[in-house]
Design an enzyme around this catalytic site. Structure first.
Site, PDB file in Angstrom:
ATOM      1  CG  HIS A  78       0.461  15.483  -7.312  1.00 60.10           C
ATOM      2  ND1 HIS A  78       1.516  16.140  -7.858  1.00 60.10           N
ATOM      3  CD2 HIS A  78       0.845  14.175  -7.197  1.00 60.10           C
ATOM      4  CE1 HIS A  78       2.509  15.285  -8.071  1.00 60.10           C
ATOM      5  NE2 HIS A  78       2.117  14.085  -7.694  1.00 60.10           N
ATOM      6  CG  HIS A 234       5.430  12.302  -4.265  1.00 62.49           C
ATOM      7  ND1 HIS A 234       4.747  13.505  -4.241  1.00 62.49           N
ATOM      8  CD2 HIS A 234       5.276  11.811  -5.520  1.00 62.49           C
ATOM      9  CE1 HIS A 234       4.223  13.732  -5.429  1.00 62.49           C
ATOM     10  NE2 HIS A 234       4.535  12.716  -6.240  1.00 62.49           N
ATOM     11  CG  ASP A 238       2.384   9.984  -7.109  1.00 63.83           C
ATOM     12  OD1 ASP A 238       1.868  11.102  -7.204  1.00 63.83           O
ATOM     13  OD2 ASP A 238       3.572   9.746  -7.424  1.00 63.83           O
ATOM     14  CG  HIS A 261       1.465   7.303 -11.890  1.00 61.56           C
ATOM     15  ND1 HIS A 261       0.715   7.847 -10.878  1.00 61.56           N
ATOM     16  CD2 HIS A 261       2.585   8.060 -11.967  1.00 61.56           C
ATOM     17  CE1 HIS A 261       1.347   8.901 -10.373  1.00 61.56           C
ATOM     18  NE2 HIS A 261       2.488   9.043 -11.018  1.00 61.56           N
TER      19      HIS A 261
HETATM   20 ZN   LIG Z   1       3.300  12.397  -7.857  1.00 57.55          ZN
END
Ligand SMILES: [Zn+2]
Length: 280
Positions: A78, A234, A238, A261
């Protein structure tokens, strides 16, 4: 984010303290001015400098962790998104504690902190690279693609949480500092209600509560949302934070379906390599 602007750094040092999402420990982050072409470099309490680039990623389970020589900094995404999104090119990030504080689960407080520091222009030109070929990353049901786009960086993200209230969501956004600050930065971290027991038993999300994350249930959310499609926003936040680990600003169109991720960082690695080909 003009192609031919000067590079920037923070105008003065600023700090922020808060609880880490996964460790539950109190952590302090300081942003300090840095030289042209330094990029973003994390500095740990033990004195280890970790450049914020994809080759230093050591873990992508529920967050992105950088590490080097036994030292590590978790939950960098973030803050990385905020630095990229508001246009900070060079900064030293001193970190006390195991990870970056969760704040309110979004990047809004990082945007405010950078705003409080102010940006200083450096005597060096910002070199925004142009992606010249497609880059693909596929991992099971997740995939991410970056393709050439002369105009800037745009993100297209799709998620599918069919078995929950979030359902299918898509977002397309051509990135500007203003749109980042308004449309992505405030989107908060979330977890699926059915995943919570497993997260806790893995020792993750120890610092997670209603103040820094929301939960997505089958029928309802744990509380009011900031955006109707906060979940996909969100995910886009990311994605940007992980993509920033390619260590360069670039023009391209990035598509990510069911991003994680893991796929984000793989894409950052592949984009970094593709941009590097042009420098040779
Ligand atoms: Zn996040």
């Amino acid at each position: 984010m003009g192609r031919h602007a000067e590079q920037t750094t923070v105008a003065r040092p600023v700090s922020k303290e808060g609880v880490g999402l996964h460790s539950g420990e109190n952590c302090i982050v300081s942003l300090l001015p840095a030289e042209p072409d330094a990029g973003v470099v994390f500095a740990t309490e033990s004195g280890v400098a970790i450049p914020a680039t994809a080759e230093f990623v050591v873990d992508t389970e529920r967050g992105t962790r950088l590490g080097r020589g036994g030292a590590a900094v978790g939950s960098v995404e973030h803050l990385m998104a905020a630095l990229y999104g508001v246009g900070v090119d060079n900064v030293r990030v001193d970190v006390e504690g195991p990870e970056i504080p969760a704040c309110d689960g979004s990047a809004a407080e990082w945007v405010s902190l950078i705003g409080a520091a102010g940006l200083a222009k450096l005597q060096a030109r910002r070199n925004v690279r142009r992606l010249r070929r497609d880059v693909w990353v596929v991992a099971g049901a997740s995939w991410a693609v970056a393709s050439p786009d002369g105009q800037g960086l745009s993100l297209a993200v799709g998620v599918n949480y069919n078995e929950t209230v979030a359902g299918q969501q898509t977002l397309w956004l051509r990135l500007t500092q203003r749109r980042f600050a308004r449309e992505l930065a405030p989107a908060r971290t979330f977890a699926l209600v059915k995943e919570l027991p497993a997260l806790r038993s893995q020792g993750l999300a120890r610092g997670g509560d209603g103040s820094n994350a929301f939960a997505v249930g089958e029928e309802e959310y744990s509380g009011p949302l900031r955006f109707e499609d906060e979940v996909v926003r969100h995910k886009a936040l990311d994605l940007l934070g992980d993509l920033a680990l390619c260590g360069r600003r670039f023009c391209g169109h990035v598509w990510a379906v069911r991003p994680s991720h893991g796929t984000n960082v793989e894409l950052a690695r592949a984009v970094r390599a593709a941009l590097g080909e042009e420098e040779g």
